[in-house]
Design a protein around this motif. Structure first.
Motif, PDB file in Angstrom:
ATOM      1  N   GLY A 144     -13.701   3.619   5.099  1.00  0.00           N
ATOM      2  CA  GLY A 144     -13.870   3.375   6.526  1.00  0.00           C
ATOM      3  C   GLY A 144     -13.229   2.095   7.019  1.00  0.00           C
ATOM      4  N   LEU A 145     -12.349   1.517   6.194  1.00  0.00           N
ATOM      5  CA  LEU A 145     -11.650   0.301   6.599  1.00  0.00           C
ATOM      6  C   LEU A 145     -10.391   0.636   7.393  1.00  0.00           C
ATOM      7  CD1 LEU A 145     -11.875  -1.812   3.305  1.00  0.00           C
ATOM      8  CD2 LEU A 145     -13.309  -2.015   5.353  1.00  0.00           C
ATOM      9  N   LYS A 146      -9.995  -0.299   8.256  1.00  0.00           N
ATOM     10  CA  LYS A 146      -8.761  -0.184   9.026  1.00  0.00           C
ATOM     11  C   LYS A 146      -7.807  -1.287   8.595  1.00  0.00           C
ATOM     12  CE  LYS A 146     -10.441   3.193  11.485  1.00  0.00           C
ATOM     13  NZ  LYS A 146      -9.942   4.579  11.322  1.00  0.00           N
ATOM     14  N   VAL A 147      -6.519  -1.018   8.739  1.00  0.00           N
ATOM     15  CA  VAL A 147      -5.493  -1.959   8.274  1.00  0.00           C
ATOM     16  C   VAL A 147      -4.589  -2.362   9.431  1.00  0.00           C
ATOM     17  CG1 VAL A 147      -3.447  -2.212   6.823  1.00  0.00           C
ATOM     18  CG2 VAL A 147      -5.494  -1.090   5.908  1.00  0.00           C
TER      19      VAL A 147
ATOM     20  N   LEU B 142       0.812  -1.215   0.000  1.00  0.00           N
ATOM     21  CA  LEU B 142       0.000   0.000   0.000  1.00  0.00           C
ATOM     22  C   LEU B 142       0.850   1.273   0.000  1.00  0.00           C
ATOM     23  CD1 LEU B 142      -2.769  -1.076   2.558  1.00  0.00           C
ATOM     24  CD2 LEU B 142      -2.755  -1.312   0.055  1.00  0.00           C
ATOM     25  N   ASN B 143       1.991   1.218  -0.671  1.00  0.00           N
ATOM     26  CA  ASN B 143       2.829   2.422  -0.788  1.00  0.00           C
ATOM     27  C   ASN B 143       2.105   3.548  -1.525  1.00  0.00           C
ATOM     28  OD1 ASN B 143       4.912   1.217   0.557  1.00  0.00           O
ATOM     29  ND2 ASN B 143       6.210   0.874  -1.240  1.00  0.00           N
ATOM     30  N   ASN B 144       1.212   3.168  -2.421  1.00  0.00           N
ATOM     31  CA  ASN B 144       0.459   4.157  -3.197  1.00  0.00           C
ATOM     32  C   ASN B 144      -0.548   4.866  -2.287  1.00  0.00           C
ATOM     33  OD1 ASN B 144      -1.572   5.383  -4.851  1.00  0.00           O
ATOM     34  ND2 ASN B 144      -0.797   4.199  -6.598  1.00  0.00           N
ATOM     35  N   LYS B 145      -0.330   6.158  -2.086  1.00  0.00           N
ATOM     36  CA  LYS B 145      -1.216   6.918  -1.196  1.00  0.00           C
ATOM     37  C   LYS B 145      -2.650   6.957  -1.720  1.00  0.00           C
ATOM     38  CE  LYS B 145      -1.760  11.361   1.167  1.00  0.00           C
ATOM     39  NZ  LYS B 145      -3.133  11.611   0.672  1.00  0.00           N
ATOM     40  N   GLY B 146      -2.793   6.925  -3.045  1.00  0.00           N
ATOM     41  CA  GLY B 146      -4.127   6.951  -3.629  1.00  0.00           C
ATOM     42  C   GLY B 146      -4.972   5.771  -3.163  1.00  0.00           C
ATOM     43  N   ILE B 147      -4.347   4.593  -3.092  1.00  0.00           N
ATOM     44  CA  ILE B 147      -5.064   3.408  -2.621  1.00  0.00           C
ATOM     45  C   ILE B 147      -5.428   3.580  -1.144  1.00  0.00           C
ATOM     46  CG2 ILE B 147      -4.911   0.932  -2.177  1.00  0.00           C
ATOM     47  CD1 ILE B 147      -3.124   0.670  -4.612  1.00  0.00           C
TER      48      ILE B 147
ATOM     49  N   CYS C  24      -1.698   0.067  13.592  1.00  0.00           N
ATOM     50  CA  CYS C  24      -0.666  -0.969  13.495  1.00  0.00           C
ATOM     51  C   CYS C  24      -0.460  -1.304  12.022  1.00  0.00           C
ATOM     52  CB  CYS C  24      -1.072  -2.210  14.287  1.00  0.00           C
ATOM     53  SG  CYS C  24       0.158  -3.542  14.279  1.00  0.00           S
ATOM     54  N   ASN C  25       0.079  -0.325  11.279  1.00  0.00           N
ATOM     55  CA  ASN C  25       0.378  -0.581   9.871  1.00  0.00           C
ATOM     56  C   ASN C  25       1.753  -0.031   9.513  1.00  0.00           C
ATOM     57  OD1 ASN C  25      -0.007   2.228   8.415  1.00  0.00           O
ATOM     58  ND2 ASN C  25      -1.787   2.028   9.757  1.00  0.00           N
ATOM     59  N   PHE C  26       2.421  -0.714   8.608  1.00  0.00           N
ATOM     60  CA  PHE C  26       3.787  -0.347   8.249  1.00  0.00           C
ATOM     61  C   PHE C  26       3.881   1.037   7.602  1.00  0.00           C
ATOM     62  CE2 PHE C  26       4.370  -5.175   7.611  1.00  0.00           C
ATOM     63  CZ  PHE C  26       4.619  -5.351   8.964  1.00  0.00           C
ATOM     64  N   GLN C  27       2.784   1.502   7.033  1.00  0.00           N
ATOM     65  CA  GLN C  27       2.775   2.820   6.394  1.00  0.00           C
ATOM     66  C   GLN C  27       2.688   3.952   7.435  1.00  0.00           C
ATOM     67  OE1 GLN C  27       3.284   3.359   3.266  1.00  0.00           O
ATOM     68  NE2 GLN C  27       3.056   1.291   2.445  1.00  0.00           N
ATOM     69  N   LYS C  28       2.370   3.585   8.668  1.00  0.00           N
ATOM     70  CA  LYS C  28       2.188   4.561   9.755  1.00  0.00           C
ATOM     71  C   LYS C  28       1.141   5.618   9.365  1.00  0.00           C
ATOM     72  CE  LYS C  28       6.849   3.873  11.543  1.00  0.00           C
ATOM     73  NZ  LYS C  28       8.151   4.476  11.909  1.00  0.00           N
ATOM     74  N   ASP C  29       0.122   5.153   8.686  1.00  0.00           N
ATOM     75  CA  ASP C  29      -0.974   6.005   8.262  1.00  0.00           C
ATOM     76  C   ASP C  29      -1.999   6.042   9.393  1.00  0.00           C
ATOM     77  OD1 ASP C  29      -3.237   7.167   7.037  1.00  0.00           O
ATOM     78  OD2 ASP C  29      -2.606   6.470   5.065  1.00  0.00           O
ATOM     79  N   GLU C  30      -2.117   7.195  10.046  1.00  0.00           N
ATOM     80  CA  GLU C  30      -2.982   7.326  11.208  1.00  0.00           C
ATOM     81  C   GLU C  30      -4.466   7.140  10.863  1.00  0.00           C
ATOM     82  OE1 GLU C  30      -2.084   7.816  14.367  1.00  0.00           O
ATOM     83  OE2 GLU C  30       0.053   7.788  13.896  1.00  0.00           O
TER      84      GLU C  30
END
Length: 272
Positions: free
Chosen positions: A190-193, A177-182, A264-270
Motif C-alpha cells: 500500500g505504499l506510493k512512490v 525499482l526495475n524489478n517488477k517483483g519488488i 510520479c515515478n520513473f517506472q510509470k507504474d500506475e
C-alpha cells in the motif's frame, strides 16, 4: 294570434342564441387575455436560457480561467532531518509555503532532530520515507528496499504519530525499482512512490547556489512540477530565488496529500 305567438317564440329563441353567443365570446376573450402574460413570461424565460446574462463581476470569469489552467509546484527536500531542517522550516514559514520532506531513518534516530520533525507536521508539511541507510547496494542489490522503508516509516510513526504512505527511492525508482517483483511487494504493502520532474542537482553544487537556481529555471516546463532538492547549505541559499521564480511564473505551491495522490515515478507504474 297564432302568428304573433310564433313570432314571439322566434324572437325569444334568437335573443337567447345571441346572449349565448355573447357569453361564449366573452368567456374566450377573457381566457385568451389571461393566458397572454404566461406566454410572455415563458418567452422571456426561453430567451434568458438561450442568451444567459454576462457575469456581473468579470473576475468570476477570470477566476474560472485561472483554475482551469492552474500551475502547481511541489518543493521536496531529501536526506533530512538535519541541523538545517529548522532553517528550511523558518524560510518556508516566512513565505507561507508547505513542502514535502523525505527523511532517512538513521537521521531520524538522532533525538536532536526529532523536534523539528514534529514542528514540520504541525506547520502543514508532509514527511515521507527515504530509507534507513540511503545505501544503493543494500537497498537494491541486496533487496532490502522494502524492509528499510518499513523501518523508516515505523520511526516516523514513533516521532510524529503518523505512518506515511509515500516513499522516495534513493537514486530514483529507475533503475532502483526495475524489478517488477519488488514493485509488486510495494504495491501490495500500500505504499506510493514519488520520484521527481526536476532535479536541481543541488547536492553536488556546493558554494554554487546560482547554478541550482538556473537548473530549476531551465527545466521548468510543465503545469505540475515536483522539484528534487536536499537539506544542504547551498539549497537553503538558493531557495528564496527559486520561490520567487515560481511565484513570478504563476505557480501555486502545494504539499503532498495521500488523499490526492498522483503518479510520479520513473517506472510509470500506475499502482505506485
Amino acid at each position: 294570434m297564432r302568428i304573433f305567438k310564433k313570432k314571439n317564440r322566434i324572437i325569444i329563441i334568437l335573443a337567447s342564441m345571441l346572449l349565448l353567443c355573447s357569453a361564449v365570446l366573452l368567456f374566450f376573450n377573457i381566457d385568451l387575455n389571461a393566458s397572454k402574460p404566461a406566454e410572455a413570461n415563458q418567452t422571456e424565460t426561453n430567451q434568458k436560457i438561450a442568451n444567459p446574462e454576462k457575469p456581473v463581476n468579470p473576475t468570476n470569469s477570470d477566476q474560472t480561467k485561472k483554475s482551469e489552467s492552474k500551475k502547481v509546484v511541489y518543493l521536496t527536500f531529501d536526506d533530512g532531518p538535519s541541523k538545517l531542517t529548522e532553517n528550511f522550516l523558518d524560510l518556508l514559514k516566512e513565505h507561507n509555503i508547505k513542502a514535502t520532506f523525505f527523511m532517512i531513518g538513521k537521521n531520524i534516530q538522532n533525538p536532536d532532530y526529532q523536534k523539528n520533525m514534529k514542528r514540520a507536521v504541525d506547520e502543514g508539511h508532509y514527511i515521507g520515507a527515504h530509507s534507513m541507510t540511503h545505501d544503493n547496494t543494500k537497498l537494491y542489490k541486496k533487496k532490502q528496499f522494502l524492509s528499510e522503508m518499513d523501518k523508516t516509516t515505523s520511526l516516523i510513526q514513533d516521532v510524529i504519530g503518523q505512518s506515511p504512505k509515500l516513499v522516495r527511492p534513493p537514486y530514483g525508482s529507475a533503475p532502483g525499482l526495475n524489478n517488477k517483483g519488488i514493485r509488486d511487494q510495494i504495491a501490495k504493502k500500500g505504499l506510493k512512490v514519488w520520484d521527481w520532474t526536476i532535479d536541481s542537482n543541488d547536492w553536488k553544487l556546493k558554494d554554487n547556489p546560482k547554478q541550482i537556481i538556473e537548473n530549476v529555471k531551465q527545466h521548468t516546463s510543465k503545469d505540475i512540477e515536483v522539484v528534487l532538492m536536499h537539506e544542504t547549505p547551498q539549497t537553503l541559499e538558493a531557495l528564496p530565488e527559486i520561490i520567487k521564480f515560481y511565484k513570478d511564473e504563476g505557480y501555486e505551491f502545494d504539499v503532498y496529500s495521500e488523499s490526492a495522490h498522483f503518479v510520479c515515478n520513473f517506472q510509470k507504474d500506475e499502482r505506485l
